[in-house]
Design a protein around this motif. Structure first.
Motif: not given
Length: 235
Positions: A23-24, A28-29, A62
């Protein structure tokens, strides 16, 4: 294994710490947070499976998209397929480490990469330059046109600092890769790296990264890596 079974297996392998890292870095979801090394046993069971790879990539998850790149059959993909995969590649870990890697295993790699480099779109340009890095690090020098790569180095020198961040990063890696893996242009790559100097890449909320291709080239030359080629594109 079908799509549902693979998705369940990937979910079971997910780790919150890995998810936070992804995520960093721009993911994203939806995602589970599966370390790439954890995918290898599953990939050995499935081997290449193009229909399943397409189903996984289409989920938008992802981890599933990344795993699709592991089991995909590159030679079964058309240029239109690669364009479609690029359209869905929403950040660099997909564009550069899934789509570009897969493209690098095909006969159309340079032609498609050239179009992406000329596209003006950040991630397509990044994937194009990255594809050349994967190619140069694996294929014999004789498969490339020296004058073309020389012009590409000149293009990087002129445009890198005005390019989008992810493209800039891939261009810098291209300088390094030519300098180490394409011996005929080693000296030009070294001079290009010196002319370009330090490259700053902004990474969203994270601190900007600084890269200096000249130092990296020299470090690997000192380690006896000049002329290095991987046996396989994928690790």
């Amino acid at each position: 294994m079908d799509l549902e079974m693979v998705m369940q297996e990937l979910e079971s392998l997910g780790k919150e710490r890995i998810k936070k890292t992804y995520l960093n870095n721009g993911a994203h979801e939806p995602l589970f947070g599966v370390a790439t090394g954890e995918m290898k046993p599953l990939a050995k069971k499935i081997k290449k499976n193009q229909p399943l790879a397409e189903q996984l990539y289409a989920t938008g998850n992802y981890d599933a998209m990344y795993f699709a790149g592991i089991i995909v059959d590159p030679m079964a993909m058309t240029e239109a397929d690669f364009e479609r995969w690029m359209d869905a590649a929403y950040f660099y870990m997909l564009s550069d480490f899934v789509v570009a890697v897969t493209l690098a295993e095909t006969d159309m790699a340079q032609a498609v990469a050239d179009k992406w480099i000329a596209s003006g779109e950040e991630l397509r340009m990044s994937a194009g330059w990255s594809c050349y890095c994967w190619l140069l690090g694996n294929r014999p020098d004789g498969e490339f046109t020296l004058s073309k790569l020389a012009r590409m180095l000149e293009q990087v020198e002129k445009t890198i600092h005005d390019s989008p961040d992810r493209t800039k990063s891939a261009m810098n890696t291209f300088i390094y890769t030519v300098g180490i893996s394409y011996v005929p242009l080693h000296e030009q790559a070294v001079e290009t790296a010196k002319a370009v100097g330090q490259v700053e890449v902004r990474r969203g909320k994270k601190k900007s990264s600084l890269a200096l291709a000249s130092e990296k080239i020299q470090k690997d030359v000192d380690r006896g890596q000049l002329g290095f080629k991987r046996k396989h594109v994928r690790c």
